[in-house]
Design an enzyme around this catalytic site. Structure first.
Site, PDB file in Angstrom:
ATOM      1  N   ALA A  65     -16.201  25.191  21.328  1.00 16.25           N
ATOM      2  CA  ALA A  65     -16.975  24.858  20.135  1.00 16.25           C
ATOM      3  C   ALA A  65     -18.455  24.978  20.513  1.00 16.25           C
ATOM      4  O   ALA A  65     -18.811  24.816  21.687  1.00 16.25           O
ATOM      5  CB  ALA A  65     -16.648  23.444  19.692  1.00 16.25           C
ATOM      6  N   GLY A 110     -12.397  24.665  22.591  1.00 16.55           N
ATOM      7  CA  GLY A 110     -11.875  25.226  21.339  1.00 16.55           C
ATOM      8  C   GLY A 110     -11.252  26.602  21.532  1.00 16.55           C
ATOM      9  O   GLY A 110     -10.374  26.999  20.763  1.00 16.55           O
ATOM     10  N   GLU A 113      -7.862  25.971  22.586  1.00 13.28           N
ATOM     11  CA  GLU A 113      -7.140  25.384  21.443  1.00 13.28           C
ATOM     12  C   GLU A 113      -6.745  26.452  20.409  1.00 13.28           C
ATOM     13  O   GLU A 113      -5.668  26.381  19.818  1.00 13.28           O
ATOM     14  CB  GLU A 113      -7.995  24.274  20.812  1.00 13.28           C
ATOM     15  CG  GLU A 113      -8.032  23.033  21.717  1.00 13.28           C
ATOM     16  CD  GLU A 113      -9.096  22.028  21.313  1.00 13.28           C
ATOM     17  OE1 GLU A 113     -10.260  22.438  21.140  1.00 13.28           O
ATOM     18  OE2 GLU A 113      -8.781  20.836  21.183  1.00 13.28           O
ATOM     19  N   GLU A 133     -14.064  19.371  27.749  1.00 11.71           N
ATOM     20  CA  GLU A 133     -14.751  18.388  26.895  1.00 11.71           C
ATOM     21  C   GLU A 133     -15.136  17.133  27.644  1.00 11.71           C
ATOM     22  O   GLU A 133     -16.169  16.520  27.382  1.00 11.71           O
ATOM     23  CB  GLU A 133     -13.863  18.032  25.685  1.00 11.71           C
ATOM     24  CG  GLU A 133     -13.686  19.137  24.674  1.00 11.71           C
ATOM     25  CD  GLU A 133     -12.570  20.112  24.999  1.00 11.71           C
ATOM     26  OE1 GLU A 133     -12.031  20.068  26.124  1.00 11.71           O
ATOM     27  OE2 GLU A 133     -12.223  20.921  24.126  1.00 11.71           O
TER      28      GLU A 133
HETATM   29  N1  DAK Z   1     -21.710  26.541  22.882  1.00  3.25           N
HETATM   30  C1  DAK Z   1     -22.949  27.076  22.678  1.00  3.25           C
HETATM   31  N2  DAK Z   1     -23.464  28.052  23.450  1.00  3.25           N
HETATM   32  C2  DAK Z   1     -22.717  28.485  24.471  1.00  3.25           C
HETATM   33  C3  DAK Z   1     -21.435  27.990  24.750  1.00  3.25           C
HETATM   34  C4  DAK Z   1     -20.925  26.950  23.882  1.00  3.25           C
HETATM   35  N3  DAK Z   1     -19.703  26.430  24.012  1.00  3.25           N
HETATM   36  N4  DAK Z   1     -20.930  28.621  25.820  1.00  3.25           N
HETATM   37  C5  DAK Z   1     -21.873  29.498  26.213  1.00  3.25           C
HETATM   38  N5  DAK Z   1     -22.948  29.430  25.401  1.00  3.25           N
HETATM   39  C6  DAK Z   1     -24.187  30.210  25.464  1.00  3.25           C
HETATM   40  C7  DAK Z   1     -25.050  29.708  26.600  1.00  3.25           C
HETATM   41  O1  DAK Z   1     -25.816  28.577  26.178  1.00  3.25           O
HETATM   42  C8  DAK Z   1     -25.929  30.929  26.840  1.00  3.25           C
HETATM   43  O2  DAK Z   1     -26.902  31.010  25.831  1.00  3.25           O
HETATM   44  P1  DAK Z   1     -28.462  31.305  26.223  1.00  3.25           P
HETATM   45  O3  DAK Z   1     -28.854  30.274  27.199  1.00  3.25           O
HETATM   46  O4  DAK Z   1     -28.401  32.706  26.796  1.00  3.25           O
HETATM   47  O5  DAK Z   1     -29.155  31.221  24.897  1.00  3.25           O
HETATM   48  C9  DAK Z   1     -24.953  32.084  26.603  1.00  3.25           C
HETATM   49  O6  DAK Z   1     -23.880  31.553  25.825  1.00  3.25           O
HETATM   50  C10 DAK Z   1     -24.374  32.654  27.881  1.00  3.25           C
HETATM   51  O7  DAK Z   1     -23.797  31.568  28.612  1.00  3.25           O
HETATM   52  P2  DAK Z   1     -24.136  31.280  30.161  1.00  3.25           P
HETATM   53  O8  DAK Z   1     -25.506  31.759  30.487  1.00  3.25           O
HETATM   54  O9  DAK Z   1     -23.828  29.861  30.411  1.00  3.25           O
HETATM   55  O10 DAK Z   1     -23.065  32.228  30.864  1.00  3.25           O
HETATM   56  P3  DAK Z   1     -22.408  32.034  32.290  1.00  3.25           P
HETATM   57  O11 DAK Z   1     -21.690  33.307  32.591  1.00  3.25           O
HETATM   58  O12 DAK Z   1     -23.394  31.533  33.291  1.00  3.25           O
HETATM   59  O13 DAK Z   1     -21.314  30.888  32.087  1.00  3.25           O
HETATM   60  C11 DAK Z   1     -19.537  29.722  30.910  1.00  3.25           C
HETATM   61  C12 DAK Z   1     -20.219  31.081  31.257  1.00  3.25           C
HETATM   62  C13 DAK Z   1     -18.474  29.974  29.846  1.00  3.25           C
HETATM   63  C14 DAK Z   1     -18.868  29.162  32.184  1.00  3.25           C
HETATM   64  C15 DAK Z   1     -20.636  28.733  30.438  1.00  3.25           C
HETATM   65  O14 DAK Z   1     -21.353  29.366  29.374  1.00  3.25           O
HETATM   66  C16 DAK Z   1     -20.073  27.464  29.920  1.00  3.25           C
HETATM   67  O15 DAK Z   1     -19.696  26.582  30.699  1.00  3.25           O
HETATM   68  N6  DAK Z   1     -20.025  27.321  28.571  1.00  3.25           N
HETATM   69  C17 DAK Z   1     -19.665  26.109  27.949  1.00  3.25           C
HETATM   70  C18 DAK Z   1     -18.166  25.874  28.046  1.00  3.25           C
HETATM   71  C19 DAK Z   1     -17.808  24.633  27.310  1.00  3.25           C
HETATM   72  O16 DAK Z   1     -18.052  23.529  27.813  1.00  3.25           O
HETATM   73  N7  DAK Z   1     -17.368  24.815  26.084  1.00  3.25           N
HETATM   74  C20 DAK Z   1     -17.276  23.749  25.147  1.00  3.25           C
HETATM   75  C21 DAK Z   1     -16.001  23.049  25.306  1.00  3.25           C
HETATM   76  S1  DAK Z   1     -16.040  21.652  24.258  1.00  3.25           S
HETATM   77  C22 DAK Z   1     -14.784  18.026  18.170  1.00  3.25           C
HETATM   78  C23 DAK Z   1     -14.509  19.309  17.780  1.00  3.25           C
HETATM   79  C24 DAK Z   1     -14.286  20.250  18.722  1.00  3.25           C
HETATM   80  C25 DAK Z   1     -14.342  19.950  20.037  1.00  3.25           C
HETATM   81  C26 DAK Z   1     -14.600  18.656  20.433  1.00  3.25           C
HETATM   82  C27 DAK Z   1     -14.806  17.701  19.505  1.00  3.25           C
HETATM   83  N8  DAK Z   1     -15.073  17.064  17.173  1.00  3.25           N
HETATM   84  C28 DAK Z   1     -15.883  17.509  16.073  1.00  3.25           C
HETATM   85  C29 DAK Z   1     -15.040  15.681  17.460  1.00  3.25           C
HETATM   86  C30 DAK Z   1     -14.218  20.991  21.002  1.00  3.25           C
HETATM   87  C31 DAK Z   1     -15.138  21.031  21.979  1.00  3.25           C
HETATM   88  C32 DAK Z   1     -15.237  22.113  22.906  1.00  3.25           C
HETATM   89  O17 DAK Z   1     -14.795  23.220  22.712  1.00  3.25           O
END
Ligand code: DAK
Length: 259
Positions: A65, A110, A113, A133
């Protein structure tokens, strides 16, 4: 509807929804969710036999997400956002035709998911799954706490959700999260090949198989086998059942019509 964050590609065998928000590694925001909902509605058409979901490029399926969008949500807004996600996953899960997640790279939060809401998961060798998360001070909000354990078992699901650790495609295959692994280049062509195979099979029987497996899962065995009997009996109202069985007895290839 004009899509900004996805591509809907309609082919003879079915359709592909391609997540296409490369600047954020295809992270899901509310706008993308509503586009996906629209695209899934389009895919309800009987002309579309199979649905594949994949990400554009080679780096990400969906990196979760959108953290930027979620960061400052009030709990009531978080609930609404969560419900929108649940609605999307449920639309996908109950779509009465086979769905394949072709996971090409990061499928985090997400992203995992969405893949869990599909019938099957094919992965590229560089795919990575995870529910990170907890590392953000939250828990999975789009069904991960429920669907992951149903697919890989509660102990392994807890390990992944509690730790926030990522797993690679090989490990995902070992624990039954992924059905098949392909090279990055071969992932989508192989998913299409499998979709073509399914598209040539009796679509009503596929629909009944999915209904019986999905809806029987949470029933008692007695009720679930009753549901299975009803689904199976309904197949006997179809021309495809007559054709399939006649073809076998006549030692020829069946020619299924979808009727
Ligand atoms: N959201 C927003 N931007 C994201 C992103 C994300 N999930 N994942 C990557 N990006 C963006 C980065 O910010 C970066 O943008 P700039 O800085 O260039 O503007 C760009 O994509 C490239 O990412 P990286 O520079 O970080 O790329 P790397 O190769 O170094 O790393 C990575 C890739 C996938 C390991 C890293 O980007 C990363 O860790 N991303 C986040 C993964 C993550 O934590 N995803 C979120 C999981 S939480 C709920 C509803 C839904 C959910 C929870 C609650 N409710 C409403 C209560 C679900 C939550 C989730 O999905």
């Amino acid at each position: 509807m004009d899509y900004k964050n996805i591509i809907l590609q309609v082919e003879q065998w079915g359709a592909a929804i391609i997540f296409n928000r490369p600047k954020a590694l295809n992270a899901m925001n509310a706008e993308t969710l509503s586009e996906i909902q629209h695209a899934i509605s389009v895919c309800k058409s009987d002309d579309i036999k199979v649905l594949i979901l994949t990400g554009s490029g080679e780096k990400a399926f969906v990196a979760g997400a959108d953290i930027r969008e979620m960061q400052n949500l009030h709990p009531s807004e978080a609930l609404a956002y969560m419900e929108m996600g649940h609605e999307t996953m449920r639309m996908l899960e109950t779509l009465p035709k086979p769905t394949i997640a072709a996971v090409n790279g990061f499928a985090l939060g997400g992203g995992t998911e969405i893949a869990l809401s599909c019938d099957m998961r094919f992965a590229s060798e560089n795919a990575r799954f995870g529910q990170p998360e907890i590392l953000l001070g939250s828990i999975p909000g789009w069904g991960g706490t429920q669907r992951l354990g149903r697919i890989i078992g509660m102990g392994r699901a807890k390990e992944i959700i509690y730790s926030g650790e990522q797993i690679d495609a090989k490990r995902a295959y070992e624990i039954g999260l992924v059905n098949r692994i392909y090279t990055v280049d071969q992932l989508f062509p192989e998913a299409v090949k499998f979709a073509e195979k399914l598209a040539a099979l009796p679509s009503f029987a596929l629909k009944m198989a999915k209904h019986s497996i999905n809806f029987g899962y949470d029933m008692s065995l007695d009720n679930a086998t009753r549901l299975e009997a009803q689904c199976c009996a309904q197949c006997f109202s179809m021309e495809d059942q007559k054709e399939g069985m006649s073809a076998f007895l006549e030692k020829r290839k069946p020619n299924f019509s979808g009727r």
